[in-house]
Design an enzyme around this catalytic site. Sequence first.
Site, short mmCIF file in Angstrom:
data_model
loop_
_atom_site.label_atom_id
_atom_site.label_comp_id
_atom_site.label_asym_id
_atom_site.label_seq_id
_atom_site.Cartn_x
_atom_site.Cartn_y
_atom_site.Cartn_z
N ASN A 118 13.91 11.56 6.63
CA ASN A 118 13.55 10.16 6.44
C ASN A 118 14.39 9.55 5.32
O ASN A 118 14.31 9.97 4.15
CB ASN A 118 12.05 10.11 6.09
CG ASN A 118 11.55 8.71 5.85
OD1 ASN A 118 12.14 7.94 5.10
ND2 ASN A 118 10.44 8.37 6.49
N TYR A 142 1.46 1.98 7.33
CA TYR A 142 0.33 1.09 7.00
C TYR A 142 0.68 0.06 5.93
O TYR A 142 -0.19 -0.65 5.45
CB TYR A 142 -0.86 1.94 6.55
CG TYR A 142 -1.31 2.94 7.58
CD1 TYR A 142 -2.20 2.58 8.59
CD2 TYR A 142 -0.84 4.25 7.57
CE1 TYR A 142 -2.61 3.50 9.56
CE2 TYR A 142 -1.24 5.18 8.53
CZ TYR A 142 -2.12 4.80 9.51
OH TYR A 142 -2.52 5.70 10.47
N ASP A 143 1.95 -0.01 5.53
CA ASP A 143 2.34 -0.94 4.45
C ASP A 143 1.88 -2.39 4.67
O ASP A 143 1.45 -3.04 3.72
CB ASP A 143 3.87 -0.92 4.25
CG ASP A 143 4.33 0.30 3.47
OD1 ASP A 143 3.49 1.00 2.88
OD2 ASP A 143 5.56 0.56 3.47
N LYS A 173 8.20 -1.18 -4.47
CA LYS A 173 7.25 -0.21 -3.90
C LYS A 173 7.41 1.16 -4.57
O LYS A 173 6.42 1.77 -4.95
CB LYS A 173 7.45 -0.10 -2.38
CG LYS A 173 6.50 0.91 -1.76
CD LYS A 173 6.66 1.09 -0.27
CE LYS A 173 5.90 2.35 0.18
NZ LYS A 173 6.10 2.68 1.59
N ASP A 181 3.78 15.52 1.94
CA ASP A 181 2.89 15.10 3.02
C ASP A 181 2.02 14.00 2.45
O ASP A 181 1.61 14.06 1.29
CB ASP A 181 2.03 16.25 3.53
CG ASP A 181 1.38 15.88 4.85
OD1 ASP A 181 2.09 15.50 5.80
OD2 ASP A 181 0.13 15.94 4.94
N SER A 182 1.79 12.98 3.24
CA SER A 182 1.11 11.82 2.68
C SER A 182 0.26 11.13 3.72
O SER A 182 0.38 11.41 4.92
CB SER A 182 2.14 10.85 2.12
OG SER A 182 3.07 10.50 3.13
#
Length: 189
Positions: free
Chosen positions: A10, A149-150, A168, A69-70
């Site tokens: 990512n 989900y931002d 952010k 992981d989030s």
Amino acid sequence: MNKLVFATNNENKLREAREIFDGIFEVLSQHDAGVYCDPEENGSTFAENAEIKAKAVYDIVKLPVIADDSGLCIDVLDGRPGVYSARYAPDDEKCAKILAEMKDIPDDKRTAYFECAIVYIDENGVKSVSGKCMGKIGYEECGTNGFGYDPIFVYGEKTLAEMTADEKNAVSHRGNALRLMYDIITKGE
Ligand code: IMP
């Protein structure tokens, strides 16, 4: 410079890690390191899943590795979607699904947080930290930056999707966890 493999491809996560570890590690993506593995993330916590990913990559590269992981935890939904955040709905339906579930929830019960676990593995063993970003679920999708989900996660006056990447990163769960891990690795804290 020492190499650190981030168990991800990512680009946003890599950019953030590169900024934080600048000067002490050259941060490689999983792809840069020539690793193609996708272990099943069947842990029951973010930390367990991050460790599964870090170990899978470390076993192949035998270089220092970090993995994350989030997910989003919503208080009134008993912490959902939590570790299921990635699988909760198709990407373009995630926010709408949460907004529908929250449609009758009043302002004072819309509290939520993002959590990110970061696990680091090298020849000396495993280190684990967690970072959080506290906020609220809004009433509609706002903003086009970011991902996941931002657009519905309100931090202060804005959603995370209305912030620049730098804004952010300065407050995000992942930024907080990466900065903590930087301190642990560099200062032994
Ligand atoms: P992972 O840690 O990349 O597996 O992320 C799990 C899921 O949590 C993602 O697919 C997103 O839906 C959500 N998520 C994690 N971090 C964020 C974030 O910073 N913003 C919005 N959604 C996020």
